[in-house]
Write a protein that holds these residues in place. Structure first.
Motif, PDB file in Angstrom:
ATOM      1  N   UNK A   4      38.555 -72.918 -17.002  1.00 41.17           N
ATOM      2  CA  UNK A   4      39.364 -72.795 -15.984  1.00 41.17           C
ATOM      3  C   UNK A   4      39.150 -71.577 -15.092  1.00 41.17           C
ATOM      4  N   UNK A   5      39.051 -71.869 -13.926  1.00 40.84           N
ATOM      5  CA  UNK A   5      38.824 -70.853 -12.740  1.00 40.84           C
ATOM      6  C   UNK A   5      40.051 -70.231 -12.368  1.00 40.84           C
ATOM      7  N   UNK A   6      41.306 -71.063 -11.825  1.00 46.11           N
ATOM      8  CA  UNK A   6      42.273 -70.592 -11.470  1.00 46.11           C
ATOM      9  C   UNK A   6      43.422 -71.342 -12.169  1.00 46.11           C
ATOM     10  N   UNK A   7      44.540 -70.903 -12.153  1.00 44.97           N
ATOM     11  CA  UNK A   7      45.912 -71.546 -12.881  1.00 44.97           C
ATOM     12  C   UNK A   7      47.172 -71.025 -12.443  1.00 44.97           C
ATOM     13  N   UNK A   8      48.361 -71.873 -12.726  1.00 46.34           N
ATOM     14  CA  UNK A   8      49.527 -71.228 -12.417  1.00 46.34           C
ATOM     15  C   UNK A   8      50.245 -71.599 -13.668  1.00 46.34           C
ATOM     16  N   UNK A   9      51.190 -70.693 -14.192  1.00 44.75           N
ATOM     17  CA  UNK A   9      51.918 -71.055 -15.153  1.00 44.75           C
ATOM     18  C   UNK A   9      53.479 -71.035 -14.766  1.00 44.75           C
ATOM     19  N   UNK A  10      54.021 -72.008 -15.271  1.00 41.92           N
ATOM     20  CA  UNK A  10      55.687 -72.341 -15.154  1.00 41.92           C
ATOM     21  C   UNK A  10      56.431 -72.291 -16.463  1.00 41.92           C
ATOM     22  N   UNK A  11      57.647 -72.034 -16.329  1.00 42.27           N
ATOM     23  CA  UNK A  11      58.556 -71.969 -17.298  1.00 42.27           C
ATOM     24  C   UNK A  11      58.812 -73.518 -17.637  1.00 42.27           C
TER      25      UNK A  11
END
Length: 173
Positions: free
Chosen positions: A105-112
C-alpha cells in the motif's frame, strides 16, 4: 506448446470490500493500480509460491488492465510445464476459482465503517503478484479458463462462413 489455453478474470474489483482478520474492511479504489501495472514487472503464481511462476508481465505471458469493474488479467498457460498443467487443471475443474493479489500500500484513506469495523480504502498500491488460490482474501475475484485454439477456430469458422455467404450472394458458388 500442446493446446494453448488462457486463464482470465478479475484479480481486484473496485469498491468490493473484504474483511481482514475481523480487524478492518478493505477495498481498492478505482485506478489504485494504474501506476503499478504500467511500471512494475508483475508475476502470476500458484498459491503465492515464488517458485511456481505461471506468468509474467515482462515476458508478455501475463497481461493486466484496469476497466470499469476492476483489474482484469489474462495469462497464457504453458501446458508443457507441471505448474501450467496444475493451473489449467484446477481452474478448468473449478477447484480453484479465485485470485489473491499481493501488494504494498502506497496511499490509503480510513473511514469509520458502519459495520463496526473501520474501512481502509487503498488509493494507490504497488502490485507484486497475483496468485491462483483456493481461499482468496477477496472472494469476489475470478479465475476461468478458455482454450485459445477453440476460440480461434470458432472465429475462423465464422469468417469462412461469412466469406462463403458473400461468394454465394455474388454468384461465385
Amino acid at each position: 506448446m500442446a493446446d494453448a489455453k488462457t486463464v482470465w478474470g478479475y484479480a481486484v474489483l473496485w469498491g468490493s470490500s473484504t474483511n481482514i482478520a475481523n480487524e478492518f474492511l478493505e477495498q481498492f479504489a478505482k485506478g489504485s493500480l494504474t501506476r503499478s501495472i504500467r511500471e512494475d514487472d508483475i508475476r502470476m503464481l500458484l498459491d503465492h509460491d515464488p517458485g511456481r511462476v505461471v506468468g509474467r508481465t515482462a515476458s508478455g505471458s501475463l497481461r493486466l488492465r484496469e476497466d470499469a469493474l476492476g483489474l482484469r488479467y489474462e495469462v497464457d498457460v504453458n501446458l508443457d510445464t507441471p505448474d501450467g498443467q496444475t493451473l489449467a487443471g484446477t481452474i478448468g475443474r473449478r477447484d480453484v476459482s479465485g485470485i489473491s493479489p499481493s501488494f504494498y500500500v502506497k496511499t490509503e484513506n480510513w473511514l469509520d465503517g458502519g459495520s463496526g469495523l473501520p474501512l481502509r480504502i487503498i488509493t494507490e498500491a504497488r502490485l507484486r503478484e497475483i496468485s491462483a488460490v483456493a481461499w482468496p482474501a477477496y472472494p469476489q475475484t475470478t479465475a476461468v479458463m478458455r482454450s485459445i485454439a477453440n476460440t480461434n477456430s470458432v472465429a475462423a469458422q465464422r469468417r469462412i462462413a461469412a466469406r462463403r455467404e458473400a461468394m454465394r450472394v455474388r454468384g461465385m458458388l
